[in-house]
Design an enzyme around this catalytic site. Structure first.
Site, PDB file in Angstrom:
ATOM      1  CD  GLN A  70      -3.201   0.861   1.864  1.00 52.41           C
ATOM      2  OE1 GLN A  70      -3.387  -0.176   2.495  1.00 52.41           O
ATOM      3  NE2 GLN A  70      -4.106   1.798   1.800  1.00 52.41           N
ATOM      4  CG  PHE A  71       1.555   3.726  -3.659  1.00 46.64           C
ATOM      5  CD1 PHE A  71       1.610   5.097  -3.883  1.00 46.64           C
ATOM      6  CD2 PHE A  71       0.552   2.996  -4.268  1.00 46.64           C
ATOM      7  CE1 PHE A  71       0.674   5.711  -4.691  1.00 46.64           C
ATOM      8  CE2 PHE A  71      -0.379   3.596  -5.081  1.00 46.64           C
ATOM      9  CZ  PHE A  71      -0.328   4.969  -5.299  1.00 46.64           C
ATOM     10  CB  THR A  72      -2.085   5.223  -0.439  1.00 44.41           C
ATOM     11  OG1 THR A  72      -2.579   4.095   0.283  1.00 44.41           O
ATOM     12  CG2 THR A  72      -2.410   5.100  -1.917  1.00 44.41           C
TER      13      THR A  72
END
Length: 150
Positions: free
Chosen positions: A80-82
């Site tokens: 989850q790069f966010t």
């Protein structure tokens, strides 16, 4: 490196309408990789996720006495790069601190491999895909773990 760690009764991840990962009791890990992360951060984070005492003991005591390893739990690990989205300025998040996709994927896969050495059942999402994650959070127990490169 940032990990949102959630104690779950169950969790599953779906891509394109197909369930690609599913666990019972254990931990759901949402994993963000920074552009400065190395194996040092991965080692620390894997150890921390496996050893944190987040589960009650068998006597029904509400205090958290056991780790996911001690209960023989399962892990669902989702990239989850966010988690590195910076929303302090403007109206659109900046992802400047997120690792580039190839580096992030390599480090994510290394992190998953480290977790698998525990012998626990480990499921994953699909790196870079649009995923739907169903989380039956137990408690609810949700913690944010962070380890920055020194």
């Amino acid at each position: 490196m940032r990990v949102v760690i959630q104690r779950v009764k169950s969790s599953q991840v779906t891509v394109g309408g197909e369930i690609i990962g599913k666990i019972g009791r254990g931990l759901n890990l949402l994993v963000g990789i920074a552009d400065t992360d190395t194996e040092v951060e991965l080692d620390w984070m894997a150890r921390k996720c496996l050893e944190l005492r987040l589960f009650p003991d068998e006597q029904g005591d509400d205090r958290w006495q056991k780790s996911v390893q001690e209960i023989g739990g399962e892990l669902l690990v989702i990239s989850q790069f966010t988690l590195y989205g910076d929303c302090r300025k403007g109206r659109r998040p900046s992802f400047d601190r997120s690792a580039a996709p190839q580096l992030a994927e390599d480090l994510y896969n290394s992190f998953v491999a480290k977790l698998r050495t525990s012998g626990l059942h480990v499921e994953t999402g699909q790196f870079g895909a649009m995923m739907q994650v169903a989380i039956d959070n137990d408690g609810p127990v949700t913690l944010l773990l962070e380890r920055e490169a020194n």
